[in-house]
Scaffold this motif. Structure first.
Motif, PDB file in Angstrom:
ATOM      1  N   TRP A  13     -59.220 -25.720 -66.340  1.00 12.86           N
ATOM      2  CA  TRP A  13     -60.676 -25.596 -66.380  1.00 12.86           C
ATOM      3  C   TRP A  13     -61.355 -26.352 -65.254  1.00 12.86           C
ATOM      4  CZ3 TRP A  13     -63.961 -29.689 -66.948  1.00 12.86           C
ATOM      5  CH2 TRP A  13     -63.376 -30.897 -67.331  1.00 12.86           C
ATOM      6  N   ALA A  14     -60.870 -27.547 -64.904  1.00  9.70           N
ATOM      7  CA  ALA A  14     -61.533 -28.349 -63.873  1.00  9.70           C
ATOM      8  C   ALA A  14     -61.422 -27.700 -62.500  1.00  9.70           C
ATOM      9  CB  ALA A  14     -60.961 -29.758 -63.844  1.00  9.70           C
ATOM     10  N   ASP A  15     -60.369 -26.936 -62.261  1.00 13.45           N
ATOM     11  CA  ASP A  15     -60.212 -26.245 -60.978  1.00 13.45           C
ATOM     12  C   ASP A  15     -61.356 -25.260 -60.737  1.00 13.45           C
ATOM     13  OD1 ASP A  15     -57.846 -27.607 -60.678  1.00 13.45           O
ATOM     14  OD2 ASP A  15     -56.567 -25.891 -61.158  1.00 13.45           O
ATOM     15  N   ALA A  16     -61.891 -24.694 -61.816  1.00 15.12           N
ATOM     16  CA  ALA A  16     -62.964 -23.704 -61.697  1.00 15.12           C
ATOM     17  C   ALA A  16     -64.202 -24.284 -61.030  1.00 15.12           C
ATOM     18  CB  ALA A  16     -63.327 -23.142 -63.068  1.00 15.12           C
ATOM     19  N   ALA A  17     -64.386 -25.596 -61.104  1.00 17.79           N
ATOM     20  CA  ALA A  17     -65.556 -26.238 -60.495  1.00 17.79           C
ATOM     21  C   ALA A  17     -65.533 -26.138 -58.974  1.00 17.79           C
ATOM     22  CB  ALA A  17     -65.631 -27.701 -60.915  1.00 17.79           C
ATOM     23  N   PHE A  18     -64.375 -25.886 -58.412  1.00 16.52           N
ATOM     24  CA  PHE A  18     -64.224 -25.889 -56.955  1.00 16.52           C
ATOM     25  C   PHE A  18     -63.736 -24.555 -56.405  1.00 16.52           C
ATOM     26  CE2 PHE A  18     -63.353 -30.049 -58.780  1.00 16.52           C
ATOM     27  CZ  PHE A  18     -64.427 -30.738 -58.273  1.00 16.52           C
ATOM     28  N   MET A  19     -63.708 -23.534 -57.247  1.00 12.83           N
ATOM     29  CA  MET A  19     -63.201 -22.231 -56.830  1.00 12.83           C
ATOM     30  C   MET A  19     -64.345 -21.266 -56.528  1.00 12.83           C
ATOM     31  SD  MET A  19     -60.141 -21.624 -59.570  1.00 12.83           S
ATOM     32  CE  MET A  19     -58.773 -21.010 -58.605  1.00 12.83           C
ATOM     33  N   THR A  20     -64.020 -20.280 -55.753  1.00 12.62           N
ATOM     34  CA  THR A  20     -64.925 -19.146 -55.578  1.00 12.62           C
ATOM     35  C   THR A  20     -64.602 -18.136 -56.672  1.00 12.62           C
ATOM     36  OG1 THR A  20     -63.358 -17.975 -54.174  1.00 12.62           O
ATOM     37  CG2 THR A  20     -64.934 -19.453 -53.059  1.00 12.62           C
ATOM     38  N   ALA A  21     -65.474 -17.171 -56.839  1.00 12.47           N
ATOM     39  CA  ALA A  21     -65.200 -16.116 -57.815  1.00 12.47           C
ATOM     40  C   ALA A  21     -63.914 -15.381 -57.441  1.00 12.47           C
ATOM     41  CB  ALA A  21     -66.371 -15.147 -57.889  1.00 12.47           C
ATOM     42  N   ALA A  22     -63.726 -15.116 -56.161  1.00 18.12           N
ATOM     43  CA  ALA A  22     -62.517 -14.414 -55.717  1.00 18.12           C
ATOM     44  C   ALA A  22     -61.269 -15.251 -55.985  1.00 18.12           C
ATOM     45  CB  ALA A  22     -62.622 -14.076 -54.239  1.00 18.12           C
ATOM     46  N   GLY A  23     -61.346 -16.546 -55.754  1.00 16.41           N
ATOM     47  CA  GLY A  23     -60.207 -17.425 -55.999  1.00 16.41           C
ATOM     48  C   GLY A  23     -59.848 -17.509 -57.470  1.00 16.41           C
ATOM     49  N   PRO A  75     -55.411 -14.069 -70.182  1.00 18.79           N
ATOM     50  CA  PRO A  75     -55.112 -15.040 -69.126  1.00 18.79           C
ATOM     51  C   PRO A  75     -56.331 -15.845 -68.667  1.00 18.79           C
ATOM     52  CG  PRO A  75     -53.902 -13.040 -68.689  1.00 18.79           C
ATOM     53  CD  PRO A  75     -54.858 -12.745 -69.821  1.00 18.79           C
ATOM     54  N   LEU A  76     -57.539 -15.291 -68.796  1.00 18.79           N
ATOM     55  CA  LEU A  76     -58.726 -16.065 -68.431  1.00 18.79           C
ATOM     56  C   LEU A  76     -58.918 -17.214 -69.424  1.00 18.79           C
ATOM     57  CD1 LEU A  76     -61.129 -16.639 -66.646  1.00 18.79           C
ATOM     58  CD2 LEU A  76     -62.408 -14.892 -67.887  1.00 18.79           C
ATOM     59  N   GLY A  77     -58.702 -16.945 -70.707  1.00 20.67           N
ATOM     60  CA  GLY A  77     -58.755 -18.009 -71.707  1.00 20.67           C
ATOM     61  C   GLY A  77     -57.697 -19.066 -71.438  1.00 20.67           C
ATOM     62  N   ASP A  78     -56.493 -18.625 -71.073  1.00 21.79           N
ATOM     63  CA  ASP A  78     -55.413 -19.564 -70.749  1.00 21.79           C
ATOM     64  C   ASP A  78     -55.790 -20.426 -69.546  1.00 21.79           C
ATOM     65  OD1 ASP A  78     -53.947 -18.426 -72.807  1.00 21.79           O
ATOM     66  OD2 ASP A  78     -52.727 -17.182 -71.459  1.00 21.79           O
ATOM     67  N   ALA A 123     -60.618 -15.236 -59.726  1.00 25.23           N
ATOM     68  CA  ALA A 123     -60.129 -13.908 -60.104  1.00 25.23           C
ATOM     69  C   ALA A 123     -58.650 -13.770 -59.745  1.00 25.23           C
ATOM     70  CB  ALA A 123     -60.959 -12.829 -59.412  1.00 25.23           C
ATOM     71  N   GLU A 124     -58.292 -14.218 -58.570  1.00 24.58           N
ATOM     72  CA  GLU A 124     -56.886 -14.150 -58.155  1.00 24.58           C
ATOM     73  C   GLU A 124     -56.016 -15.007 -59.063  1.00 24.58           C
ATOM     74  OE1 GLU A 124     -54.131 -15.381 -54.362  1.00 24.58           O
ATOM     75  OE2 GLU A 124     -56.173 -14.718 -53.976  1.00 24.58           O
ATOM     76  N   ALA A 125     -56.484 -16.206 -59.402  1.00 23.39           N
ATOM     77  CA  ALA A 125     -55.718 -17.121 -60.251  1.00 23.39           C
ATOM     78  C   ALA A 125     -55.508 -16.566 -61.659  1.00 23.39           C
ATOM     79  CB  ALA A 125     -56.416 -18.475 -60.326  1.00 23.39           C
ATOM     80  N   THR A 126     -56.432 -15.738 -62.125  1.00 20.61           N
ATOM     81  CA  THR A 126     -56.324 -15.176 -63.473  1.00 20.61           C
ATOM     82  C   THR A 126     -55.764 -13.759 -63.484  1.00 20.61           C
ATOM     83  OG1 THR A 126     -58.599 -14.353 -63.402  1.00 20.61           O
ATOM     84  CG2 THR A 126     -58.254 -16.546 -64.343  1.00 20.61           C
ATOM     85  N   GLY A 127     -55.609 -13.172 -62.310  1.00 17.49           N
ATOM     86  CA  GLY A 127     -55.093 -11.811 -62.231  1.00 17.49           C
ATOM     87  C   GLY A 127     -56.131 -10.740 -62.526  1.00 17.49           C
ATOM     88  N   LEU A 128     -57.397 -11.117 -62.443  1.00 18.40           N
ATOM     89  CA  LEU A 128     -58.494 -10.181 -62.697  1.00 18.40           C
ATOM     90  C   LEU A 128     -59.105  -9.695 -61.394  1.00 18.40           C
ATOM     91  CD1 LEU A 128     -60.573 -12.060 -65.402  1.00 18.40           C
ATOM     92  CD2 LEU A 128     -59.519  -9.835 -65.672  1.00 18.40           C
ATOM     93  N   PRO A 129     -59.623  -8.487 -61.377  1.00 22.54           N
ATOM     94  CA  PRO A 129     -60.480  -8.107 -60.256  1.00 22.54           C
ATOM     95  C   PRO A 129     -61.747  -8.976 -60.315  1.00 22.54           C
ATOM     96  CG  PRO A 129     -59.784  -6.169 -61.488  1.00 22.54           C
ATOM     97  CD  PRO A 129     -59.380  -7.370 -62.283  1.00 22.54           C
ATOM     98  N   THR A 130     -62.309  -9.305 -59.176  1.00 18.21           N
ATOM     99  CA  THR A 130     -63.489 -10.169 -59.121  1.00 18.21           C
ATOM    100  C   THR A 130     -64.635  -9.605 -59.958  1.00 18.21           C
ATOM    101  OG1 THR A 130     -62.835 -10.905 -56.918  1.00 18.21           O
ATOM    102  CG2 THR A 130     -65.101 -11.352 -57.575  1.00 18.21           C
ATOM    103  N   THR A 131     -64.865  -8.306 -59.875  1.00 13.01           N
ATOM    104  CA  THR A 131     -65.967  -7.716 -60.637  1.00 13.01           C
ATOM    105  C   THR A 131     -65.754  -7.863 -62.145  1.00 13.01           C
ATOM    106  OG1 THR A 131     -64.935  -5.538 -60.459  1.00 13.01           O
ATOM    107  CG2 THR A 131     -66.661  -6.063 -58.860  1.00 13.01           C
ATOM    108  N   THR A 132     -64.509  -7.751 -62.589  1.00 11.03           N
ATOM    109  CA  THR A 132     -64.218  -7.916 -64.012  1.00 11.03           C
ATOM    110  C   THR A 132     -64.463  -9.349 -64.445  1.00 11.03           C
ATOM    111  OG1 THR A 132     -62.594  -6.132 -63.927  1.00 11.03           O
ATOM    112  CG2 THR A 132     -62.446  -7.655 -65.796  1.00 11.03           C
TER     113      THR A 132
END
Length: 88
Positions: free
Chosen positions: A40-50, A31-34, A52-61
């Motif tokens: 991809w452009a959304d990542a420029a304005f996201m926090t790591a936590a945001g 899902p991170l690749g997806d 992580a939530e969007a990809t379904g990953l824990p932030t540390t992962t």
């Protein structure tokens, strides 16, 4: 974001496209690749936590996966995405 066809997002630029297809990333969390291929452009304005939530990953992962791909921090990843947005 520029579109090649109406209603269709432009493909991600080189660096993000390469990351989205990176075997290490796809094997660990597809899902991170997806996310990188489609939003991809959304990542420029996201926090790591945001992101992580969007990809379904824990932030540390998420942070560990980005480190595996050569980014020492989420900020360095986000800065790389921002640089690509500015260069378009």
């Amino acid at each position: 974001m520029r579109a090649d066809r109406p209603g269709r997002p432009a493909p991600p630029p080189g660096l993000v496209a390469a990351l989205a297809c990176e075997p290490k990333l796809v094997a660990k969390h597809p899902p991170l690749g997806d996310f990188l291929r489609s939003r991809w452009a959304d990542a420029a304005f996201m926090t790591a936590a945001g992101m992580a939530e969007a990809t379904g990953l824990p932030t540390t992962t998420l942070i560990r996966l980005l480190a595996l791909l050569g980014f020492p921090s989420f900020r360095s990843f986000r800065d790389a995405v921002r640089a690509q947005l500015r260069s378009r």
